[in-house]
Design a protein around this motif. Structure first.
Motif, mmCIF file in Angstrom:
data_model
loop_
_atom_site.group_PDB
_atom_site.id
_atom_site.type_symbol
_atom_site.label_atom_id
_atom_site.label_comp_id
_atom_site.label_asym_id
_atom_site.label_seq_id
_atom_site.Cartn_x
_atom_site.Cartn_y
_atom_site.Cartn_z
ATOM 1 N N PRO A 188 -5.437 -8.996 -7.248
ATOM 2 C CA PRO A 188 -6.657 -9.501 -7.911
ATOM 3 C C PRO A 188 -7.911 -9.321 -7.048
ATOM 4 N N LEU A 189 -7.769 -9.518 -5.727
ATOM 5 C CA LEU A 189 -8.909 -9.337 -4.830
ATOM 6 C C LEU A 189 -9.337 -7.864 -4.812
ATOM 7 N N ALA A 190 -8.347 -6.972 -4.761
ATOM 8 C CA ALA A 190 -8.651 -5.531 -4.793
ATOM 9 C C ALA A 190 -9.378 -5.173 -6.095
ATOM 10 N N GLU A 191 -8.920 -5.729 -7.195
ATOM 11 C CA GLU A 191 -9.568 -5.464 -8.492
ATOM 12 C C GLU A 191 -11.003 -5.968 -8.486
ATOM 13 N N ALA A 192 -11.219 -7.162 -7.928
ATOM 14 C CA ALA A 192 -12.561 -7.759 -7.922
ATOM 15 C C ALA A 192 -13.531 -6.966 -7.051
ATOM 16 N N LEU A 193 -13.023 -6.336 -5.987
ATOM 17 C CA LEU A 193 -13.907 -5.683 -5.011
ATOM 18 C C LEU A 193 -13.912 -4.154 -5.125
ATOM 19 N N GLY A 194 -13.264 -3.614 -6.148
ATOM 20 C CA GLY A 194 -13.292 -2.160 -6.337
ATOM 21 C C GLY A 194 -12.503 -1.400 -5.286
ATOM 22 N N VAL A 195 -11.411 -2.000 -4.837
ATOM 23 C CA VAL A 195 -10.559 -1.351 -3.847
ATOM 24 C C VAL A 195 -9.251 -0.938 -4.522
ATOM 25 N N VAL A 196 -8.838 0.304 -4.288
ATOM 26 C CA VAL A 196 -7.580 0.778 -4.848
ATOM 27 C C VAL A 196 -6.560 0.867 -3.712
ATOM 28 N N LEU A 197 -5.440 0.196 -3.886
ATOM 29 C CA LEU A 197 -4.374 0.196 -2.880
ATOM 30 C C LEU A 197 -3.369 1.275 -3.265
ATOM 31 N N ASN A 198 -3.206 2.260 -2.392
ATOM 32 C CA ASN A 198 -2.301 3.373 -2.675
ATOM 33 C C ASN A 198 -1.087 3.303 -1.759
ATOM 34 N N VAL A 199 0.068 2.944 -2.324
ATOM 35 C CA VAL A 199 1.281 2.840 -1.511
ATOM 36 C C VAL A 199 1.791 4.254 -1.225
ATOM 37 N N GLU A 200 1.927 4.573 0.047
ATOM 38 C CA GLU A 200 2.293 5.947 0.408
ATOM 39 C C GLU A 200 3.814 6.109 0.517
ATOM 40 N N VAL A 201 4.307 7.097 -0.202
ATOM 41 C CA VAL A 201 5.719 7.461 -0.138
ATOM 42 C C VAL A 201 5.917 8.254 1.158
ATOM 43 N N VAL A 202 6.800 7.746 2.035
ATOM 44 C CA VAL A 202 7.038 8.437 3.303
ATOM 45 C C VAL A 202 8.531 8.695 3.505
ATOM 46 N N ASN A 203 8.826 9.561 4.439
ATOM 47 C CA ASN A 203 10.216 9.974 4.643
ATOM 48 C C ASN A 203 11.048 8.889 5.328
ATOM 49 N N ARG A 204 12.346 9.074 5.252
ATOM 50 C CA ARG A 204 13.334 8.090 5.724
ATOM 51 C C ARG A 204 13.244 7.774 7.212
ATOM 52 N N PHE A 205 12.662 8.658 7.994
ATOM 53 C CA PHE A 205 12.575 8.412 9.437
ATOM 54 C C PHE A 205 11.435 7.457 9.777
ATOM 55 N N GLU A 206 10.608 7.139 8.793
ATOM 56 C CA GLU A 206 9.460 6.267 9.036
ATOM 57 C C GLU A 206 9.538 4.929 8.298
ATOM 58 N N GLN A 207 10.256 4.910 7.182
ATOM 59 C CA GLN A 207 10.323 3.702 6.354
ATOM 60 C C GLN A 207 11.518 3.825 5.411
ATOM 61 N N TYR A 208 11.959 2.698 4.879
ATOM 62 C CA TYR A 208 13.136 2.735 4.005
ATOM 63 C C TYR A 208 12.871 2.310 2.558
#
Ligand code: MN
Length: 288
Positions: free
Chosen positions: A140-160
């Motif tokens: 909701p805060l992102a929507e109110a302030l015009g911020v777009v949150l982009n979740v980055e798809v990363v490879n298995r060696f960095e995140q699961y």
């Protein structure tokens, strides 16, 4: 027309640096956008943020923001206090970027970076649900302030949690906010997807940001990435967002360590000339 950008850490050895020299350098090289560290921007004073924004505006550069949250700010953590600290930190970033006129904040903003699946964990769904809950809290805060949150798809060696476009699409649909979208990166797509083009097409309108680079993180045009497949997929979904290159060639410093650059990929190369060539390569590709 997609704006073409570059990540400042291509030149930097530390994450927290003065971005002003990069504003001039990147504008001089002909880019449309500079991507900076979201955490550094959140740490700045209001006056420092305004000065950075004014400088970028004066040079005709758009700004985007990237971060991998640390373990102390893991918004998927089982520990309520850690998760709460992560949510508070994300809100701080959103307010800072909102103050600069809004824009895209991307990266590993849904957990910690780098992070492995804990050895006792057999099912990542509970961690995924905690992460989705955190993103729903800040949306909701992102929507109110015009911020777009982009979740980055990363490879298995960095995140699961989010290793494929399909996982991120399901995640973003569950969060269900117009200001929470996904980010794909050719470097990661190359490692995890069956078909790079199909993974991009599947994201469709949910694709909020796009990173490009070769399989060894050389600048676009210096490797074997299937660029025609990438561009044709972006066209198919009529992607109008920014395309930001994220090459990493230099050994050393926090950046070299965290990106695991263990050999000098910049040997014999002029970084500025490489960036200029990669920009020309990308523009030609998009015009083809
Ligand atoms: Mn990336």
């Amino acid at each position: 027309m997609n704006r073409i950008g570059i990540y400042y850490a291509y030149w930097a050895r530390d994450w927290m640096v003065d971005f002003h020299p990069y504003v001039d350098k990147v504008a001089d090289l002909g880019f449309d956008q500079l991507e900076v560290h979201a955490g550094a921007v959140a740490q700045m004073s209001r006056a420092e943020r305004q000065a950075l924004k004014a400088h970028a505006d004066a040079r005709g550069l758009a700004l985007s923001y990237c971060i991998g949250l640390t373990r102390t700010h893991d918004v998927a953590a089982e520990d309520d206090a850690v998760r709460a600290a992560g949510v508070t930190y994300l809100e701080q970033i959103i307010r800072a970027v909102g103050e600069m006129g809004g824009g895209g904040v991307g990266g590993i903003i849904y957990s910690a970076w780098p992070e492995q699946m804990p050895s006792g964990m057999l099912d990542k769904r509970p961690a995924m649900e905690r992460s989705i809950g955190s993103l729903r809290q800040v949306a909701p805060l992102a929507e109110a302030l015009g911020v777009v949150l982009n979740v980055e798809v990363v490879n298995r060696f960095e995140q699961y949690l989010l290793n494929t476009s399909a996982e991120a699409i399901a995640y973003v649909r569950e969060v269900d906010s117009p200001n929470v979208r996904l980010m794909l990166d050719t470097f990661h797509l190359n490692i995890e997807e069956d078909q790079i083009g199909a993974a991009i097409v599947a994201a469709g309108d949910l694709l909020g940001h796009f990173h490009i680079g070769e399989a060894n993180r050389m600048p676009p045009g210096r490797g074997h990435m299937p660029w025609n497949e990438v561009v044709s997929a972006l066209r198919q979904i009529n992607y109008q967002g920014a395309i930001v290159m994220e090459p990493f060639l230099q050994v050393g410093g926090e950046v070299g360590r965290d990106i695991r650059v263990y050999r000098d990929l910049s040997a014999g190369l002029d970084l500025d000339a490489e960036a200029r060539d990669a920009l020309a390569f990308t523009r030609a590709l998009l015009a083809s």
